[in-house]
Design an enzyme around this catalytic site. Sequence first.
Site, PDB file in Angstrom:
ATOM      1  N   ARG A 236      -4.682   4.712  -3.574  1.00  3.38           N
ATOM      2  CA  ARG A 236      -5.689   4.409  -4.583  1.00  3.38           C
ATOM      3  C   ARG A 236      -6.952   3.889  -3.912  1.00  3.38           C
ATOM      4  O   ARG A 236      -6.888   3.196  -2.887  1.00  3.38           O
ATOM      5  CB  ARG A 236      -5.172   3.350  -5.567  1.00  3.38           C
ATOM      6  N   HIS A 284      -8.772  13.741  -5.059  1.00  7.58           N
ATOM      7  CA  HIS A 284      -7.514  13.216  -5.648  1.00  7.58           C
ATOM      8  C   HIS A 284      -6.527  14.348  -5.945  1.00  7.58           C
ATOM      9  O   HIS A 284      -6.066  14.520  -7.070  1.00  7.58           O
ATOM     10  CB  HIS A 284      -7.813  12.399  -6.924  1.00  7.58           C
TER      11      HIS A 284
HETATM   12  P1  NAP Z   1       6.969   3.388  -4.752  1.00  5.32           P
HETATM   13  O1  NAP Z   1       8.179   4.236  -4.646  1.00  5.32           O
HETATM   14  O2  NAP Z   1       6.916   2.335  -5.806  1.00  5.32           O
HETATM   15  O3  NAP Z   1       6.758   2.718  -3.320  1.00  5.32           O
HETATM   16  C1  NAP Z   1       5.873   1.676  -3.082  1.00  5.32           C
HETATM   17  C2  NAP Z   1       6.070   1.163  -1.676  1.00  5.32           C
HETATM   18  O4  NAP Z   1       5.070   0.175  -1.407  1.00  5.32           O
HETATM   19  C3  NAP Z   1       7.420   0.461  -1.475  1.00  5.32           C
HETATM   20  O5  NAP Z   1       7.918   0.711  -0.192  1.00  5.32           O
HETATM   21  C4  NAP Z   1       7.057  -1.025  -1.610  1.00  5.32           C
HETATM   22  O6  NAP Z   1       7.906  -1.915  -0.904  1.00  5.32           O
HETATM   23  C5  NAP Z   1       5.692  -1.020  -0.968  1.00  5.32           C
HETATM   24  N1  NAP Z   1       4.915  -2.192  -1.401  1.00  5.32           N
HETATM   25  C6  NAP Z   1       4.502  -2.527  -2.638  1.00  5.32           C
HETATM   26  N2  NAP Z   1       3.828  -3.691  -2.624  1.00  5.32           N
HETATM   27  C7  NAP Z   1       3.820  -4.104  -1.327  1.00  5.32           C
HETATM   28  C8  NAP Z   1       3.289  -5.221  -0.668  1.00  5.32           C
HETATM   29  N3  NAP Z   1       2.621  -6.192  -1.333  1.00  5.32           N
HETATM   30  N4  NAP Z   1       3.474  -5.335   0.667  1.00  5.32           N
HETATM   31  C9  NAP Z   1       4.155  -4.366   1.351  1.00  5.32           C
HETATM   32  N5  NAP Z   1       4.677  -3.271   0.784  1.00  5.32           N
HETATM   33  C10 NAP Z   1       4.502  -3.134  -0.546  1.00  5.32           C
HETATM   34  O7  NAP Z   1       5.664   4.282  -4.952  1.00  5.32           O
HETATM   35  P2  NAP Z   1       5.465   5.829  -4.585  1.00  5.32           P
HETATM   36  O8  NAP Z   1       6.093   6.712  -5.592  1.00  5.32           O
HETATM   37  O9  NAP Z   1       5.830   6.031  -3.163  1.00  5.32           O
HETATM   38  O10 NAP Z   1       3.878   5.971  -4.787  1.00  5.32           O
HETATM   39  C11 NAP Z   1       2.954   5.177  -4.070  1.00  5.32           C
HETATM   40  C12 NAP Z   1       1.559   5.342  -4.655  1.00  5.32           C
HETATM   41  O11 NAP Z   1       1.015   6.602  -4.290  1.00  5.32           O
HETATM   42  C13 NAP Z   1       1.458   5.366  -6.168  1.00  5.32           C
HETATM   43  O12 NAP Z   1       1.508   4.050  -6.713  1.00  5.32           O
HETATM   44  C14 NAP Z   1       0.125   6.034  -6.411  1.00  5.32           C
HETATM   45  O13 NAP Z   1      -0.902   5.059  -6.499  1.00  5.32           O
HETATM   46  C15 NAP Z   1      -0.082   6.880  -5.158  1.00  5.32           C
HETATM   47  N6  NAP Z   1      -0.103   8.318  -5.443  1.00  5.32           N
HETATM   48  C16 NAP Z   1      -1.206   9.036  -5.091  1.00  5.32           C
HETATM   49  C17 NAP Z   1      -1.231  10.403  -5.315  1.00  5.32           C
HETATM   50  C18 NAP Z   1      -2.416  11.240  -4.919  1.00  5.32           C
HETATM   51  O14 NAP Z   1      -2.498  12.398  -5.280  1.00  5.32           O
HETATM   52  N7  NAP Z   1      -3.341  10.724  -4.155  1.00  5.32           N
HETATM   53  C19 NAP Z   1      -0.133  11.036  -5.907  1.00  5.32           C
HETATM   54  C20 NAP Z   1       0.954  10.264  -6.250  1.00  5.32           C
HETATM   55  C21 NAP Z   1       0.974   8.907  -6.027  1.00  5.32           C
HETATM   56  P3  NAP Z   1       9.484  -2.040  -1.275  1.00  5.32           P
HETATM   57  O15 NAP Z   1      10.096  -0.747  -0.777  1.00  5.32           O
HETATM   58  O16 NAP Z   1       9.922  -3.217  -0.515  1.00  5.32           O
HETATM   59  O17 NAP Z   1       9.550  -2.170  -2.766  1.00  5.32           O
HETATM   60  C1  GLV Z   2      -1.438  10.487  -8.808  1.00  2.00           C
HETATM   61  O1  GLV Z   2      -2.290   9.888  -8.227  1.00  2.00           O
HETATM   62  C2  GLV Z   2      -0.252   9.865  -9.344  1.00  2.00           C
HETATM   63  O2  GLV Z   2      -0.150   8.629  -9.300  1.00  2.00           O
HETATM   64  O3  GLV Z   2       0.623  10.607  -9.847  1.00  2.00           O
END
Ligand code: NAP
Ligand code: GLV
Length: 321
Positions: A236, A284
């Site tokens: 983000r 994005h």
């Molecule tokens: P997720 O499964 O919830 O994973 C989040 C990770 O971040 C976990 O490993 C978590 O730690 C870690 N984390 C959270 N807060 C933290 C902190 N304060 N300090 C250290 N580590 C922390 O999320 P995800 O599905 O992988 O997605 C991640 C993000 O990608 C989404 O929230 C979204 O904003 C972004 N995204 C972007 C796109 C794009 O097209 N650009 C597409 C999809 C998603 P723990 O494992 O210990 O809980």
């Molecule tokens: C895209 O950024 C998503 O969070 O799915």
Amino acid sequence: MSNDTSPVAALISTSDSADAWAAALKALEFPIPLEIWPNISDPARVAYAIVAKPPPGVLAGFPNLKATLSLWAGVDHVTIDPDWPAHLPLIRMVEDGMTAGMREFVLAQVLATHLQLPDFTRQQQVSHWDDHIRGDYGMEPLTDQRTVGMLGLGVLGSVSGKALALNGFKVMGWSRSAKTIDGIDCRHGAEGLNAVLAESEIVVNLLPSTPETANILNAETFARMPKGAWVINVARGEHVDDAALLAALDSGHLAGAVLDVFRTEPLPKENPYWTHPKVTVTPHIASTTRIRTGAPKIVANLLNLEAGEMPEGRFDVDRGY
Ligand code: NAP
Ligand code: GLV
């Protein structure tokens, strides 16, 4: 308004194609009637809201809502609404198409960075031939000489990190809690972040947007990275202190950045990232929920909720993700 009081699901999207999602869900014999916002027959009948960037205030208008199902992986598009129903389950999107798409994008961008492909694109723009910018002949680094730091080891970070490791990169990762993941040197906590930053020539951000992670890519964290490091932000825009990033690029401390997400989207035409020689901008698109694989997930999540079971991916209000 009819006298029918049976529950319906409302599909509310201002970003993704509501018609395409509705067609895919209906083709799967969606278990309850589906209505597309703003054509909702009776707000009191809405039991489930399936959402992509719902306008603020809309969810609060459904008095009998049981749960919100996000079409996006990140749920900041819902929680940004001060009136979103935080006492009800909010289920983020976890689905194989989105995960595979992110794995592909991260792998492509890290390999392009490792191979300095953006530098060769710039050379071509000025008809300049320099065959030594990756090092002298025979000295060009291979992936096993390159450490990549993955911030966030959740659904997307862990799969992307494993793909990088399979392609030979040394991968370090950082999460909130301690983890063990094959091929990834996992760290956590403040010390862990410092270790990952200090070692990583390429830092990929896949953290969720929370109060704790806001501005995590800032002057201090950039200074901890080795000179010549790259930043790839696919999470983000709120994670980046933009002035600090531009300063670190202009001073030469950072060699480049790949930015897919921004505080304001679409990125305004006058934003300096568009024309910065060390920045690659993508709009994005790192990954999206694929309707083909995401629609069955929405149906499965809704059936779980109807059966009284909590689907994976429930947003935790206290953690903020
Ligand atoms: P997720 O499964 O919830 O994973 C989040 C990770 O971040 C976990 O490993 C978590 O730690 C870690 N984390 C959270 N807060 C933290 C902190 N304060 N300090 C250290 N580590 C922390 O999320 P995800 O599905 O992988 O997605 C991640 C993000 O990608 C989404 O929230 C979204 O904003 C972004 N995204 C972007 C796109 C794009 O097209 N650009 C597409 C999809 C998603 P723990 O494992 O210990 O809980
Ligand atoms: C895209 O950024 C998503 O969070 O799915």
